[in-house]
Design an enzyme around this catalytic site. Structure first.
Site, PDB file in Angstrom:
ATOM      1  N   LYS A   1      24.965 -43.098  36.163  1.00 28.78           N
ATOM      2  CA  LYS A   1      24.205 -42.283  35.224  1.00 28.78           C
ATOM      3  C   LYS A   1      24.132 -40.830  35.737  1.00 28.78           C
ATOM      4  O   LYS A   1      24.474 -40.548  36.908  1.00 28.78           O
ATOM      5  CB  LYS A   1      22.804 -42.886  35.060  1.00 28.78           C
ATOM      6  CG  LYS A   1      22.817 -44.322  34.497  1.00 28.78           C
ATOM      7  CD  LYS A   1      21.402 -44.872  34.309  1.00 28.78           C
ATOM      8  CE  LYS A   1      21.423 -46.333  33.889  1.00 28.78           C
ATOM      9  NZ  LYS A   1      20.056 -46.859  33.619  1.00 28.78           N
TER      10      LYS A   1
ATOM     11  N   HIS B   1      24.270 -48.206  35.570  1.00 22.44           N
ATOM     12  CA  HIS B   1      24.176 -49.267  34.559  1.00 22.44           C
ATOM     13  C   HIS B   1      25.217 -50.327  34.853  1.00 22.44           C
ATOM     14  O   HIS B   1      26.329 -50.008  35.280  1.00 22.44           O
ATOM     15  CB  HIS B   1      24.453 -48.706  33.153  1.00 22.44           C
ATOM     16  CG  HIS B   1      24.839 -49.772  32.173  1.00 22.44           C
ATOM     17  ND1 HIS B   1      23.895 -50.543  31.530  1.00 22.44           N
ATOM     18  CD2 HIS B   1      26.047 -50.251  31.787  1.00 22.44           C
ATOM     19  CE1 HIS B   1      24.535 -51.433  30.765  1.00 22.44           C
ATOM     20  NE2 HIS B   1      25.828 -51.269  30.905  1.00 22.44           N
TER      21      HIS B   1
ATOM     22  N   GLU C   1      30.722 -53.242  25.618  1.00 24.69           N
ATOM     23  CA  GLU C   1      30.607 -51.940  26.293  1.00 24.69           C
ATOM     24  C   GLU C   1      31.975 -51.415  26.743  1.00 24.69           C
ATOM     25  O   GLU C   1      32.236 -50.208  26.642  1.00 24.69           O
ATOM     26  CB  GLU C   1      29.633 -52.065  27.469  1.00 24.69           C
ATOM     27  CG  GLU C   1      28.204 -52.277  26.987  1.00 24.69           C
ATOM     28  CD  GLU C   1      27.230 -52.721  28.065  1.00 24.69           C
ATOM     29  OE1 GLU C   1      27.636 -52.835  29.244  1.00 24.69           O
ATOM     30  OE2 GLU C   1      26.048 -52.962  27.731  1.00 24.69           O
TER      31      GLU C   1
ATOM     32  N   TYR D   1      22.952 -48.255  24.134  1.00 26.14           N
ATOM     33  CA  TYR D   1      21.595 -48.754  24.361  1.00 26.14           C
ATOM     34  C   TYR D   1      20.933 -49.232  23.063  1.00 26.14           C
ATOM     35  O   TYR D   1      19.705 -49.266  22.969  1.00 26.14           O
ATOM     36  CB  TYR D   1      20.748 -47.670  25.034  1.00 26.14           C
ATOM     37  CG  TYR D   1      20.973 -47.574  26.541  1.00 26.14           C
ATOM     38  CD1 TYR D   1      20.844 -48.710  27.360  1.00 26.14           C
ATOM     39  CD2 TYR D   1      21.292 -46.366  27.152  1.00 26.14           C
ATOM     40  CE1 TYR D   1      21.041 -48.628  28.720  1.00 26.14           C
ATOM     41  CE2 TYR D   1      21.488 -46.284  28.528  1.00 26.14           C
ATOM     42  CZ  TYR D   1      21.362 -47.421  29.315  1.00 26.14           C
ATOM     43  OH  TYR D   1      21.544 -47.348  30.674  1.00 26.14           O
TER      44      TYR D   1
ATOM     45  N   ASN E   1      17.481 -44.684  37.563  1.00 25.26           N
ATOM     46  CA  ASN E   1      17.916 -45.795  38.413  1.00 25.26           C
ATOM     47  C   ASN E   1      19.418 -45.847  38.659  1.00 25.26           C
ATOM     48  O   ASN E   1      19.989 -46.891  38.956  1.00 25.26           O
ATOM     49  CB  ASN E   1      17.343 -47.130  37.922  1.00 25.26           C
ATOM     50  CG  ASN E   1      17.796 -47.491  36.523  1.00 25.26           C
ATOM     51  OD1 ASN E   1      18.648 -46.813  35.940  1.00 25.26           O
ATOM     52  ND2 ASN E   1      17.239 -48.553  35.979  1.00 25.26           N
TER      53      ASN E   1
HETATM   54  P1  GTP Z   1      20.998 -50.966  32.558  1.00 24.16           P
HETATM   55  O1  GTP Z   1      22.047 -51.504  33.474  1.00 24.16           O
HETATM   56  O2  GTP Z   1      20.889 -49.458  32.571  1.00 24.16           O
HETATM   57  O3  GTP Z   1      21.101 -51.543  31.164  1.00 24.16           O
HETATM   58  O4  GTP Z   1      19.612 -51.433  33.207  1.00 24.16           O
HETATM   59  P2  GTP Z   1      18.998 -52.878  33.177  1.00 24.16           P
HETATM   60  O5  GTP Z   1      19.897 -53.835  32.463  1.00 24.16           O
HETATM   61  O6  GTP Z   1      18.618 -53.194  34.577  1.00 24.16           O
HETATM   62  O7  GTP Z   1      17.695 -52.632  32.325  1.00 24.16           O
HETATM   63  P3  GTP Z   1      17.481 -52.700  30.733  1.00 24.16           P
HETATM   64  O8  GTP Z   1      18.761 -52.987  30.033  1.00 24.16           O
HETATM   65  O9  GTP Z   1      16.314 -53.553  30.474  1.00 24.16           O
HETATM   66  O10 GTP Z   1      17.060 -51.187  30.423  1.00 24.16           O
HETATM   67  C1  GTP Z   1      18.053 -50.200  30.242  1.00 24.16           C
HETATM   68  C2  GTP Z   1      17.610 -48.934  30.933  1.00 24.16           C
HETATM   69  O11 GTP Z   1      16.518 -48.397  30.221  1.00 24.16           O
HETATM   70  C3  GTP Z   1      17.111 -49.123  32.365  1.00 24.16           C
HETATM   71  O12 GTP Z   1      18.135 -49.069  33.311  1.00 24.16           O
HETATM   72  C4  GTP Z   1      16.171 -47.940  32.508  1.00 24.16           C
HETATM   73  O13 GTP Z   1      16.918 -46.774  32.870  1.00 24.16           O
HETATM   74  C5  GTP Z   1      15.629 -47.780  31.119  1.00 24.16           C
HETATM   75  N1  GTP Z   1      14.326 -48.435  31.007  1.00 24.16           N
HETATM   76  C6  GTP Z   1      14.088 -49.757  30.855  1.00 24.16           C
HETATM   77  N2  GTP Z   1      12.772 -49.991  30.781  1.00 24.16           N
HETATM   78  C7  GTP Z   1      12.182 -48.780  30.900  1.00 24.16           C
HETATM   79  C8  GTP Z   1      10.827 -48.344  30.908  1.00 24.16           C
HETATM   80  O14 GTP Z   1       9.894 -49.128  30.783  1.00 24.16           O
HETATM   81  N3  GTP Z   1      10.628 -46.991  31.040  1.00 24.16           N
HETATM   82  C9  GTP Z   1      11.653 -46.109  31.160  1.00 24.16           C
HETATM   83  N4  GTP Z   1      11.391 -44.815  31.293  1.00 24.16           N
HETATM   84  N5  GTP Z   1      12.933 -46.489  31.164  1.00 24.16           N
HETATM   85  C10 GTP Z   1      13.187 -47.797  31.033  1.00 24.16           C
HETATM   86 MG    MG Z   2      20.704 -53.486  30.546  1.00 21.83          MG
END
Ligand code: GTP
Ligand code: MG
Length: 150
Positions: free
Chosen positions: A9, A115, A126, A49, A112
C-alpha cells in the site's frame, strides 16, 4: 499450484519497505509472476475494496489507497494464499504476531502496509482486476528442485 494477489500500500512504498517485503516472499520460496507500480484509479480501488463499500472506513480507505504509488504483485506456490496471509499478519498491526510483516513493520489499521487476497475466489478476482494476462510470467526458477520435492 495456486496464485495470490498482494499489494504494498502507499504507506509501505512511502516508507521504503518495498525491498524488505519482496525479500520476505522471495526468501520464503514463493515465485513472483507479476509485479508493477501504479497509482490506482478510484474505480480500481472501489472495485478492489467493494466488499467494504458500506463500512464507515470505506471512503478513507479508497482515498488512502489512491493517494500514491502501490506495488501490485502476483505470487505463486502451493498454499500461497493462506501462507501469505500468515506472513502478512493480523489486520490490526498491534495484534499481529512479531515476525509477520504487520507485526514487525506497522502500528495502525489504516496504515497496515500490505494487502493479501483472503481466498481463492478473491485471489482470482483481484488478479484479473489488477493485471492483464500478458503481464504475468510463466517461468521456472533455476533452484526450484531445491525448494519443492519433485
Ligand atoms: P487487506 O489485505 O487490506 O484486505 O486487509 P485484511 O484482509 O487484513 O482486512 P479487511 O479486508 O477486513 O480490511 C481491508 C482494509 O481496510 C484493512 O487492511 C485496513 O487497511 C482497512 N480497515 C479494515 N477495518 C478498518 C477499520 O476499522 N478502520 C480503518 N481505518 N481501516 C480499516
Ligand atoms: Mg481483506
Amino acid at each position: 499450484t495456486e496464485r495470490t494477489f498482494l499489494a504494498i500500500k502507499p504507506d509501505g512504498v512511502q516508507r521504503g519497505l518495498v525491498g524488505e517485503i519482496l525479500g520476505r516472499f522471495e526468501r520464503k520460496g514463493f515465485k513472483l509472476v507479476g509485479l508493477k507500480q501504479l497509482v490506482p484509479s478510484r474505480e480500481l480501488a472501489e472495485s478492489h475494496y467493494g466488499v467494504h463499500r458500506e463500512r464507515p472506513f470505506f471512503a478513507g480507505l479508497v482515498a488512502f489507497i489512491t493517494s500514491g504509488p502501490v506495488v501490485a504483485m502476483v505470487w505463486e506456490g502451493d498454499g500461497v494464499i493462506a501462507s501469505a496471509r500468515k506472513l502478512i499478519g493480523a489486520t490490526k498491526p498491534l495484534e499481529a504476531e512479531p515476525g509477520t510483516i504487520r507485526g514487525d513493520l506497522a502500528v495502525n489499521i489504516g496504515r497496515n502496509v500490505i494487502h493479501g487476497s483472503d481466498a481463492p475466489e478473491t485471489a482470482d478476482f483481484e488478479i484479473g482486476l489488477w493485471f492483464q494476462p500478458s503481464e504475468l510470467c510463466e517461468w521456472t526458477p533455476a533452484d526450484q528442485v531445491w525448494r519443492v520435492e519433485p
